[in-house]
Design an enzyme around this catalytic site. Structure first.
Site, PDB file in Angstrom:
ATOM      1  N   HIS A  25       0.834  -1.186  -0.019  1.00 56.01           N
ATOM      2  CA  HIS A  25       0.030   0.172   0.040  1.00 56.01           C
ATOM      3  C   HIS A  25       1.098   1.115  -0.120  1.00 56.01           C
ATOM      4  CE1 HIS A  25      -4.021   1.502   0.317  1.00 56.01           C
ATOM      5  NE2 HIS A  25      -3.606   2.142   1.583  1.00 56.01           N
ATOM      6  N   LYS A  74     -10.253   6.213  -3.877  1.00 61.36           N
ATOM      7  CA  LYS A  74      -9.349   7.289  -3.421  1.00 61.36           C
ATOM      8  C   LYS A  74      -8.176   7.009  -4.014  1.00 61.36           C
ATOM      9  CE  LYS A  74      -7.673   8.669   1.195  1.00 61.36           C
ATOM     10  NZ  LYS A  74      -7.980   9.287   2.647  1.00 61.36           N
ATOM     11  N   LYS A  99      -4.032   7.442  -3.536  1.00 57.78           N
ATOM     12  CA  LYS A  99      -2.706   8.052  -2.966  1.00 57.78           C
ATOM     13  C   LYS A  99      -1.735   8.715  -4.005  1.00 57.78           C
ATOM     14  CE  LYS A  99      -4.003   7.387   1.159  1.00 57.78           C
ATOM     15  NZ  LYS A  99      -3.601   8.309   2.485  1.00 57.78           N
ATOM     16  N   ASP A 122      -5.774  11.872  -2.294  1.00 55.64           N
ATOM     17  CA  ASP A 122      -5.164  12.232  -0.917  1.00 55.64           C
ATOM     18  C   ASP A 122      -3.783  12.346  -1.255  1.00 55.64           C
ATOM     19  OD1 ASP A 122      -4.446  12.493   1.459  1.00 55.64           O
ATOM     20  OD2 ASP A 122      -5.395  10.542   2.322  1.00 55.64           O
ATOM     21  N   GLU A 126      -7.335  15.949  -0.896  1.00 54.20           N
ATOM     22  CA  GLU A 126      -7.422  15.735   0.546  1.00 54.20           C
ATOM     23  C   GLU A 126      -5.917  16.049   0.786  1.00 54.20           C
ATOM     24  OE1 GLU A 126      -8.649  11.805   1.894  1.00 54.20           O
ATOM     25  OE2 GLU A 126      -7.643  11.953   3.745  1.00 54.20           O
ATOM     26  N   ASP A 149      -7.300  16.667   6.488  1.00 59.81           N
ATOM     27  CA  ASP A 149      -7.149  15.166   7.311  1.00 59.81           C
ATOM     28  C   ASP A 149      -6.012  15.726   8.125  1.00 59.81           C
ATOM     29  OD1 ASP A 149      -6.743  12.944   8.268  1.00 59.81           O
ATOM     30  OD2 ASP A 149      -5.789  12.090   6.489  1.00 59.81           O
ATOM     31  N   LYS A 208     -11.314  11.890  11.913  1.00 56.98           N
ATOM     32  CA  LYS A 208     -10.497  10.606  12.443  1.00 56.98           C
ATOM     33  C   LYS A 208     -10.705  10.427  13.978  1.00 56.98           C
ATOM     34  CE  LYS A 208      -7.610   9.915   8.740  1.00 56.98           C
ATOM     35  NZ  LYS A 208      -6.356   9.866   8.181  1.00 56.98           N
ATOM     36  N   GLU A 223     -14.115   5.858   4.389  1.00 54.57           N
ATOM     37  CA  GLU A 223     -13.138   4.835   3.959  1.00 54.57           C
ATOM     38  C   GLU A 223     -12.578   4.077   5.031  1.00 54.57           C
ATOM     39  OE1 GLU A 223      -9.820   7.720   3.536  1.00 54.57           O
ATOM     40  OE2 GLU A 223      -9.312   7.807   5.492  1.00 54.57           O
TER      41      GLU A 223
HETATM   42  O1  LIG Z   1      -6.263   9.007   4.994  1.00 53.78           O
HETATM   43  C1  LIG Z   1      -4.898   8.957   5.129  1.00 53.78           C
HETATM   44  O2  LIG Z   1      -4.090   9.814   5.004  1.00 53.78           O
HETATM   45  C2  LIG Z   1      -4.719   7.411   5.751  1.00 53.78           C
HETATM   46  C3  LIG Z   1      -5.254   6.595   5.163  1.00 53.78           C
HETATM   47  C4  LIG Z   1      -6.419   6.460   4.780  1.00 53.78           C
HETATM   48  C5  LIG Z   1      -6.692   5.406   3.776  1.00 53.78           C
HETATM   49  C6  LIG Z   1      -5.313   5.021   3.596  1.00 53.78           C
HETATM   50  O3  LIG Z   1      -5.108   4.377   2.488  1.00 53.78           O
HETATM   51  O4  LIG Z   1      -4.389   5.700   4.123  1.00 53.78           O
HETATM   52 MN   LIG Z   2      -5.599  11.240   4.375  1.00 56.62          MN
END
Ligand SMILES: O=C(O)C[C@H]1C=CC(=O)O1
Ligand SMILES: [Mn+2]
Length: 370
Positions: free
Chosen positions: A11, A155, A157, A186, A212, A237, A261, A315
């Site tokens: 991941h 989402k 990254k 994000d 994000e 976040d 969170k 999420e």
């Molecule tokens: O949001 C984050 O930064 C942390 C987290 C949430 C989903 C993911 O893959 O990592």
């Molecule tokens: Mn995040």
């Protein structure tokens, strides 16, 4: 106890590549015999924030447990006591508070949602995070999720690679999945202001719905500037660490959406306050995760099912990213949502044999109250 669980695939986030998640699980046995479970979990050791799984455990054992032993097991009283005596350590406080909520719900015969507010839904929408690092693999993964009616919002990254490469990655995925599928990104604080201005304009052009935390957590003014541009919804976040930071964002009109969170907020009570503040200010809500296992994820779901507005869903997918089941009965994901149990407490039963097998072998502590 610290529990190491491999992920189903690497991941890849801006700040870390995960092959394994380290859970810090808390089990509290109260003097009336009621047991509660909680979780303090983070991402990439110390890569994401100031608490690591090991610091969460050592600070619970060394400071939080002695502070609470012999005291009331009421989660509201214990939470206030922790807030008064413990600086920071939001994740550790959340883990302990969650376990006391689980115990209190079982004691009173009600789900944790009833202790936090009024349940308005029995399932919360759940997106999936595409972060394999490979665009074609991400598209195949998304198509499989859609076909199985597990997730229909994704989402991505980004922030590890050059901007143009990241935008091309987003564009390919959006094109492959089509208009009906919402794509968000994000950035995990990886951009400076200039890159964010350019990046957001480029992402708007390829059909991305939300960005994000593009900027470093303390850049409230920068986030306000990006929001004012109005190109794509801006979500906070890492900047949100409880009600005080939430107020700063509301005052500065610095985000369209708050990712709430429970760990970052220092527990379910404080996270509920962040949600209520956002709602009152007209800021949209989203249920965030620190990639907790089923225990922390269902605790968050018990709170998010009480939010009158949850415009961007949640999420809470991380139990599905882990290779090992830690409950006797797995959580139910169906029709693009996670069901929130109605049974007392968190409404789950940890599989203690499976957990003991995965645990690093640290002894557990018993907390009693008078
Ligand atoms: O949001 C984050 O930064 C942390 C987290 C949430 C989903 C993911 O893959 O990592
Ligand atoms: Mn995040």
């Amino acid at each position: 106890m610290l529990v190491d669980v491999p992920t189903i695939r690497p991941h890849k986030l801006a700040m870390a590549v995960m092959h394994c998640q380290v859970l810090c699980l808390v089990k509290i046995t109260c003097s009336d015999g009621v047991v509660g479970w909680g979780e303090g979990t983070t991402i990439g050791g110390l890569a994401y924030g100031p608490e690591s799984p090991e610091s969460i455990k050592v600070n619970i054992d060394s400071y939080l447990a002695p502070l609470l032993i012999g005291q009331s097991a009421d989660p509201f009283a214990a939470s206030a006591r922790m807030a008064a005596h413990i600086a920071g350590n939001n994740f550790a406080r959340c883990a302990v508070e969650t376990a006391l909520f689980d115990a209190q719900g079982k004691r009173q015969g009600v789900p944790v949602s009833d202790l936090l507010g009024t349940r308005v839904r029995d399932a919360v929408p759940v997106l999936w995070v595409l972060a394999s690092g490979d665009t074609a693999a991400d598209i195949a993964e998304a198509e499989d999720m859609i076909a199985r009616r597990r997730h229909n919002v994704f989402k991505l990254k980004i922030g590890r690679r050059e901007l143009a490469e990241d935008v091309a990655h987003v564009a390919r995925i959006k094109r492959a999945l089509g208009d009906a599928i919402s794509i968000r990104v994000d950035v995990n604080m990886a951009w400076d202001r200039h890159t964010a201005m350019r990046g957001i304009a480029m992402l708007a052009d390829v059909g991305c719905d939300l960005v994000e935390q593009p900027l470093v957590n303390h850049d409230v003014a920068g986030m306000a500037e990006l929001k004012a541009q109005g190109k794509i919804a801006i979500m906070a976040d890492e900047s949100l660490t409880g009600p005080v930071s939430a107020q700063a964002f509301i005052d500065a009109d610095a985000a369209d959406v708050f990712a709430v969170k429970i760990e970052q907020s220092a527990g379910l009570i404080a996270a509920g306050r962040v949600g209520a503040m956002a709602d009152a200010a007209g800021t949209a809500l989203y249920g965030g995760t620190m990639l907790e296992s089923a225990i922390g994820s269902i605790a968050a779901a018990q709170l998010f099912c009480t939010f009158p507005n949850l415009q961007w869903g949640t999420e809470l997918f991380a139990p599905l990213l882990l290779t090992q089941e830690i409950l006797t009965t797995p959580l139910t994901y169906r029709d693009f949502a996670l069901e929130v149990p109605q049974a007392p407490g968190l409404g789950i039963t940890p599989d203690e044999v499976a957990i003991a097998r995965l645990a690093r072998g640290a002894p557990t502590r018993t907390i009693t109250h008078g």
